[in-house]
Design an enzyme around this catalytic site. Structure first.
Site, short mmCIF file in Angstrom:
data_model
loop_
_atom_site.label_atom_id
_atom_site.label_comp_id
_atom_site.label_asym_id
_atom_site.label_seq_id
_atom_site.Cartn_x
_atom_site.Cartn_y
_atom_site.Cartn_z
N ASP A 62 0.81 -1.21 0.00
CA ASP A 62 0.00 0.00 0.00
C ASP A 62 0.85 1.27 0.00
OD1 ASP A 62 -2.80 1.20 0.82
OD2 ASP A 62 -1.38 2.05 2.24
N GLU A 76 1.10 -0.67 -5.03
CA GLU A 76 0.15 0.41 -5.29
C GLU A 76 0.90 1.73 -5.31
OE1 GLU A 76 -1.67 2.53 -2.36
OE2 GLU A 76 -3.55 2.90 -3.40
C1 GLC Z 1 -4.05 3.40 -0.05
C2 GLC Z 1 -5.38 2.72 0.13
C3 GLC Z 1 -6.38 3.70 0.65
C4 GLC Z 1 -5.91 4.21 1.95
C5 GLC Z 1 -4.51 4.80 1.83
C6 GLC Z 1 -3.91 5.07 3.15
O1 GLC Z 1 -4.07 4.32 -1.04
O2 GLC Z 1 -5.78 2.16 -1.08
O3 GLC Z 1 -7.65 3.13 0.77
O4 GLC Z 1 -6.79 5.16 2.44
O5 GLC Z 1 -3.64 3.93 1.17
O6 GLC Z 1 -3.51 3.89 3.74
#
Ligand code: GLC
Length: 672
Positions: free
Chosen positions: A298, A368
């Site tokens: 993430d 991500e």
């Molecule tokens: C990522 C997740 C999102 C979250 C953020 C903070 O982007 O996909 O849902 O709010 O991280 O952890």
């Protein structure tokens, strides 16, 4: 050395009854005839009167063994064994050298994202949980999906619904217990399913014990977070958080500011501290040892920040600095993708590889990182030729398709990835997730099927967010829960997080709670639900399933060439073919208005193409390549048989990741 001549043959006479049939024919030979042998084997000796007998002395045995009738077959056998061994070694080397790499589980199956709060509630509290997911594993079987990414279920105060982790080694009671997790994982593995966890390295919850200890200066936690001197009303610089407002929060206990890229309840970990890296690495080991199959990492681009803390440049230099409060108003030169990030990630890759050695147990890493403007930053997550990193970074480009739907736009977005992806790497496609609007809302219901068709026929791994297989829409929920939505209702992510619609029963079959569910159920659940759609062979889910099964069964789709054939304002058309395979596919997707496509000039296509699947009902079973009509939102999957290869004549229009050719006579693939 030569053998003593034996002249007195009578001395070697066999005892009565120890006859050897092989020697019977020689019994007429006069006994007086002398037998002469030599170890050189040059002299052929009439030596047949002697019958072998049990307990023959070695010397006598040697006499026999030199006879041509024994020697020749022996030598033939000897050379045969040598030749066969060499042939076997050669064949083995050839097979190894000619075999293309097998696809791994994360390449073969689509990745399905489960948002655990909304998938299935097993205990009627209105929120989904791990037991609920276990109850619904047959859904993945139905969809022919083997890889399941489950958004966070760690212990959490739920300020950001699990992305604020209080304990990385515990399950939040809302989702169940560690036993429930173990049971879920075991059941998944029993069914051949892989579990991908969300891993959140950038930050923890402010209720995490590390932060509590860091806040009051306890060693060694003092520098686990990023603390900077500041005053209550003056942050150290102009940096703003992804969720809005300053990234700095004054802490009364420590009398300093701490840094947070997201909510103030999500303090950023300090990845310049080796102890933090070690802690986070240990957590990777903890879950890999439990048997999880991979991680979705993430928000990694936020992991490091510049130490100098200089202000970031404003996008509009004339804007009053005191009004800059969203991430879009600054260039993030000092807070995103800082030097050192890839070193951390490649080291985690190495740790994960320790667990990847058994066959079929590759531990998968997907990143991500939203770097829309800088594709090379995204591609860097594939690693380099000397250091592997993720299996792929999520490809979010298709999320932009609904903003300006057209055939040309679809091709353009697909091509961004294909032409920038490092050679030999594996592509992937995302059309929705828990942070982005659902395609039925952003693109419109009429495009859901064509977008799903594109997702499942492009080369590489598709990712499907739960509910997209039935065309769920965004729901205007009555009470905003999402913290991002609380900052700005237009940013709320609640609408795409509403409960999965399983049936037309109470709460869409998601929960038995009579007082409601954590987010409202979509009003269309009585018709848009899994049960109803499974009963209809033309439904969105049935078409999804057909495509998913086909993708698994057809080499041209799973690992063949991908070639652009046509794109215009309405249509995006491409083909999938494999060398050696006659069966090939043409995909025609209409992202505009009703139109007719003429592919007469494409000489590699046969004149007549057979309809394999049309997302809208049509009467025709075949089309002439010069007249392929499609209506707005229609997706057509056409099948044809050919020996002509489009990619041979149009190399610049074609891509392939794991190149292989098919050898029909043996039904095998080989490197070519
Ligand atoms: C990522 C997740 C999102 C979250 C953020 C903070 O982007 O996909 O849902 O709010 O991280 O952890």
């Amino acid at each position: 050395m030569s053998l003593t001549k034996i002249t007195n043959i009578d001395a070697l006479e066999l005892e009565d009854g120890v006859q050897n049939a092989a020697f019977q024919e020689d019994e007429d030979r006069p006994h007086s005839e002398p037998a002469i042998v030599s170890f050189t084997g040059q002299e052929e000796v009439a030596y047949t009167q002697i019958k072998p007998y049990a307990g023959m002395p070695k010397e006598v045995l040697m006499l026999y063994s030199k006879q041509a009738r024994y020697r020749v077959p022996r030598e033939i056998l000897f050379w045969l064994i040598i030749v066969c061994t060499l042939v076997l070694i050669g064949v083995t080397i050839a097979i190894v050298a000619l075999s293309p790499r097998c696809l791994s589980w994360w390449q073969v199956s689509p990745v399905y994202q489960v948002y655990p709060r909304s998938f299935k509630d097993s205990n009627a509290d209105g929120v989904g949980d791990l037991k609920g997911i276990k109850e619904k594993l047959s859904h993945f079987d139905y969809l022919n999906i083997k890889a399941i990414w489950i958004s966070p279920f760690y212990k959490s105060p739920m300020r950001d619904f699990g992305y604020d982790v209080e304990d990385f080694r515990q399950i939040d009671p809302l989702f169940g217990t560690m036993q429930d997790f173990d049971d879920l994982l075991a059941s998944m593995h029993d069914k051949g399913l892989k579990l991908i966890m969300d891993y959140i390295p950038n930050h923890t919850s402010d209720e995490h014990i590390w932060f509590q200890l860091s806040r009051n200066g306890t060693e060694p936690y003092k520098d686990y977070y990023i603390w900077v001197n500041c005053t209550e009303d003056k942050p150290p610089n102009n940096w703003v958080s992804v969720f809005g407002n300053s990234t700095w929060e004054y802490d009364e206990t420590r009398k300093q500011c701490y840094f947070h890229q997201f909510l103030k309840e999500q303090p950023d970990l300090n990845f310049r501290n080796p102890l933090v890296i070690q802690e986070m690495t240990d957590i990777i080991h903890f879950w890999l040892q439990k048997g999880v199959d991979g991680f979705r990492m993430d928000a990694v681009k936020h992991m490091l920040e510049a130490k100098h803390l200089r202000n970031e440049p404003q996008v509009d230099p004339d804007q009053d600095p005191s009004t800059v409060d969203t991430e879009f108003e600054l260039f993030h030169d000092y807070t995103y993708s800082q030097l050192g990030l890839h070193e951390i990630l490649t080291n985690w890759r190495v740790e994960m590889d320790i667990y990847s050695r058994e066959p079929g147990r590759h531990r998968f890493m997907v990143i991500e990182s939203y770097d829309y403007e800088e594709i090379e930053k995204t591609m860097r997550y594939y690693g380099t030729s000397y250091a592997t990193e993720s299996d792929f970074p999520f490809n979010f480009y298709l999320l932009d398709l609904p903003d300006a739907l057209s055939g040309n736009r679809a091709k353009e977005l697909v091509d961004v990835w294909m032409k920038n992806m490092p050679e030999g790497k594996w592509p992937n496609w995302v059309v929705g997730n828990h942070d982005k609007p659902r395609i039925a809302t952003s693109a419109g219901r009429e495009y859901v099927r064509a977008i799903n068709m594109m997702l499942l026929t492009l080369p590489g791994t598709p990712t499907t967010y739960y509910g997209e297989e039935i065309g769920m829409v965004n729901v205007n929920v009555s009470v905003i829960q999402d913290p991002f939505g609380k900052f700005n209702p237009n940013n709320s992510r609640d609408p795409q997080r509403t409960p999965m619609q399983w049936s037309d029963k109470i709460n869409a079959g998601f929960s038995d709670n009579e007082t409601g569910t954590w987010l409202d159920i979509a009003p269309d659940y009585d018709t848009v639900n899994v049960e109803a759609q499974q009963a209809d062979s033309n439904s969105i889910i049935s078409q999804y399933r057909t495509l998913s099964l086909l993708r698994g069964a057809e080499l041209a789709l799973s690992r063949g060439w991908f070639c652009y054939v046509r794109s215009d304002t309405n249509v995006f058309a491409y083909l999938r073919e494999m060398d050696g395979k006659q069966n090939a596919f043409l995909v025609v997707l209409n992202f505009g208005e009703d139109t007719e496509t003429d592919l007469l000039s494409v000489s590699e296509l046969p004149d007549v193409l057979t309809v394999h699947l049309s997302t809208t009902p049509i009467n025709q079973k075949t089309f002439s390549k010069s007249r392929i009509p499609t209506s707005k939102g229609q997706g057509l999957l056409l099948q044809y048989s050919t020996n002509k290869r489009f990619h041979s004549n149009h190399a610049s229009e074609c891509y392939v990741s794991e190149k292989a050719c098919y050898f029909p006579a043996l039904d095998i693939l080989y490197k070519c």
